[in-house]
Scaffold this motif. Structure first.
Motif, PDB file in Angstrom:
ATOM      1  N   TYR A  22       0.829  -1.198   0.000  1.00 54.01           N
ATOM      2  CA  TYR A  22       0.000   0.000   0.000  1.00 54.01           C
ATOM      3  C   TYR A  22       0.868   1.255   0.000  1.00 54.01           C
ATOM      4  O   TYR A  22       0.530   2.254  -0.628  1.00 54.01           O
ATOM      5  N   GLN A  29       0.843   6.594  -6.859  1.00 51.11           N
ATOM      6  CA  GLN A  29      -0.394   7.275  -7.207  1.00 51.11           C
ATOM      7  C   GLN A  29      -0.311   8.767  -6.915  1.00 51.11           C
ATOM      8  O   GLN A  29      -0.863   9.579  -7.655  1.00 51.11           O
ATOM      9  N   ARG A 134      -9.020  -0.344  -9.554  1.00 53.04           N
ATOM     10  CA  ARG A 134      -8.186   0.281  -8.528  1.00 53.04           C
ATOM     11  C   ARG A 134      -8.883   0.281  -7.168  1.00 53.04           C
ATOM     12  O   ARG A 134      -8.273   0.036  -6.128  1.00 53.04           O
ATOM     13  N   GLN A 135     -10.199   0.581  -7.161  1.00 54.09           N
ATOM     14  CA  GLN A 135     -10.947   0.589  -5.897  1.00 54.09           C
ATOM     15  C   GLN A 135     -10.921  -0.794  -5.254  1.00 54.09           C
ATOM     16  O   GLN A 135     -10.753  -0.927  -4.038  1.00 54.09           O
ATOM     17  N   VAL A 138      -7.255  -2.067  -3.764  1.00 60.68           N
ATOM     18  CA  VAL A 138      -6.754  -1.558  -2.484  1.00 60.68           C
ATOM     19  C   VAL A 138      -6.869  -2.613  -1.385  1.00 60.68           C
ATOM     20  O   VAL A 138      -6.015  -2.716  -0.505  1.00 60.68           O
ATOM     21  N   ALA A 151      -7.080   3.288   4.977  1.00 65.61           N
ATOM     22  CA  ALA A 151      -6.504   3.310   3.627  1.00 65.61           C
ATOM     23  C   ALA A 151      -7.388   4.109   2.669  1.00 65.61           C
ATOM     24  O   ALA A 151      -6.887   4.879   1.847  1.00 65.61           O
ATOM     25  N   ASN A 155      -6.377   7.449   0.749  1.00 66.55           N
ATOM     26  CA  ASN A 155      -6.541   7.603  -0.693  1.00 66.55           C
ATOM     27  C   ASN A 155      -7.193   8.936  -1.024  1.00 66.55           C
ATOM     28  O   ASN A 155      -6.791   9.634  -1.956  1.00 66.55           O
TER      29      ASN A 155
END
Length: 442
Positions: A22, A29, A134-135, A138, A151, A155
């Motif tokens: 992460y 990102q 992407r969602q 995670v 997290a 984000n």
């Protein structure tokens, strides 16, 4: 009570970063998102400079986001069936190629509005698959399930740090060297996210043995999402805020140039102020240890967002407009991130990709419809009255969700008891979901 106290410590705000994968994702990102926001502002200014048309501003946004509406549900099926890591490598590479092509056209002064529309539609198609994947991805990056809400909040913080930095830098660069350099920087920034993905150490991908055809999987995901009122309610509230609230970004270039009598740097400051407010909202959520009380927060912040837009529509003072953009950014991101957090906590793992694709469809898919409508209406009645209407609709649309709070609380309670989640947290989730009940459940 000890948990609650511990949740207030500063170190808990960044606990998800203890997970190596992460942490890589977060850094990669972050760099890429700054470039994305730079390109977004540069593109808005470029289109308005070339055409002087509010309608075409809306049309470009429409073309870049409508594919998410059309492809989002299918992208969710893909995210549940295939290796999400590899899917992201493909989508991020394609996004880099799109930005490189656009940068070359702008820097060589050969860009035309149809180029912008076509390349925006291409990026929207790529994002249709990227966002849902992407969602859902995670979840694979966070080692401890209890850090998931943190997290998601981080984000949002990352997204809005980029939203603060990117437009501000882009506004200054456009004034100095033009829009093309901003788009080129975005193309280069994709190297960071691709590098972070390649450096991750992930568990071997295991394909789900129970395979359904695409249409069957899609129907299953739709039935699961819209058949359970708490999940359906969260999706609907995201769709409403995207439809009525998000079009303000399309109208900002007009406010910056024609109402506040500024330039590209003024637009950058306005978007930066919105990003700063959103960052504050994301950090507010990051320091929360549990989801208790998120329902009341959703109602308050969605109303706050709508009222800030209404006030901004009347403002002709730059400093006041900056403050109102800050407030609107706070309200918008807290509402969106709270809905995201609740969905990620409620949804079954084997349907996560499909549910999050519908979240992305509501988030990204309804915005282009609102943008086209706002652009069309603004051509006839002006941007101020258009934004006033958007703010009003955003404010009143949260009322039905608040009314159905008790019934949805009762629906969520058995689920969290069956999952063995702490009863206090279950109550908070129920409360939050209750506040977002859909109008038809009256």
């Amino acid at each position: 009570m000890a948990t609650a106290v511990r949740g207030g410590k500063l170190s808990d705000m960044f606990r998800a970063l203890q997970s190596r994968n992460y942490r890589l994702f977060f850094v990669g990102q972050g760099i890429s998102l700054i470039g994305t926001w730079m390109q977004q502002l540069a593109l808005s200014w470029l289109v308005y400079r070339l055409t002087d048309s509010v309608f075409l501003l809306g049309a470009v946004t429409f073309s870049s986001q409508i594919p998410s509406f059309l492809l989002g549900p299918f992208a969710g099926v893909l995210a549940d069936k295939f290796n999400r890591h590899k899917v992201l490598l493909v989508t991020q590479t394609l996004s880099m190629l799109q930005a490189s092509t656009l940068a070359a056209l702008v820097l060589t002064d050969t860009v035309q509005i149809w180029h912008v529309l076509a390349l925006s539609a291409l990026l929207g198609t790529i994002n249709g698959f990227d966002i849902a994947t992407r969602q859902a991805f995670v979840v694979e990056l966070v080692e401890r399930r209890e850090d998931m809400s943190n997290a998601i909040a981080l984000n949002s913080s990352l997204f809005n740090i980029a939203r603060l930095v990117g437009p501000t830098v882009a506004g200054l660069l456009i004034a100095a060297v033009g829009e093309g350099v901003c788009i080129l920087i975005n193309a280069v920034s994709y190297i960071a996210v691709l590098g972070s993905l390649l450096l991750m150490r992930l568990k071997p991908f295991e394909r789900v043995k129970k395979q359904h055809r695409v249409w069957q999987s899609l129907r299953e995901g739709l039935s699961y999402t819209f058949g359970f009122p708490p999940i359906r309610a969260l999706i609907i509230i995201v769709g409403l805020i995207s439809l009525f609230g998000m079009p303000f970004t399309v109208l900002l270039p007009v406010f910056a140039r024609d109402i506040l009598q500024g330039g590209a740097n003024t637009l950058g400051y306005l978007m930066g102020a919105s990003g700063f407010g959103a960052l504050a909202g994301a950090m507010f959520l990051a320091q929360r240890k549990s989801v208790i009380g998120l329902g009341k927060v959703i109602i308050f912040t969605m109303s706050l967002f709508g009222l800030a837009l209404i006030s901004f529509s009347f403002s002709e003072v730059f400093l006041l407009s900056l403050v109102l953009m800050l407030v609107s950014g706070f309200g918008m991101i807290v509402t969106m991130a709270s809905c995201n957090t609740l969905l990620q906590t409620l949804v079954d793992d084997d349907k996560r990709g499909r549910v999050m694709s519908l979240y992305a469809t509501a988030f990204m898919g309804m915005a282009p419809v609102g943008s086209m409508l706002a652009g069309s209406v603004a051509e006839h009645i002006g941007v101020a009255y258009t934004l006033l209407g958007c703010g009003f609709l955003c404010t009143i649309s949260v009322i039905p969700f608040a009314i159905h709070r008790p019934r949805l609380r009762r629906m969520v309670q058995p689920i969290y008891e069956r999952l063995g989640i702490v009863p206090e947290i279950a109550t908070g989730l129920q409360t939050a979901s209750n506040l977002t009940a859909p109008p038809e459940e009256r």
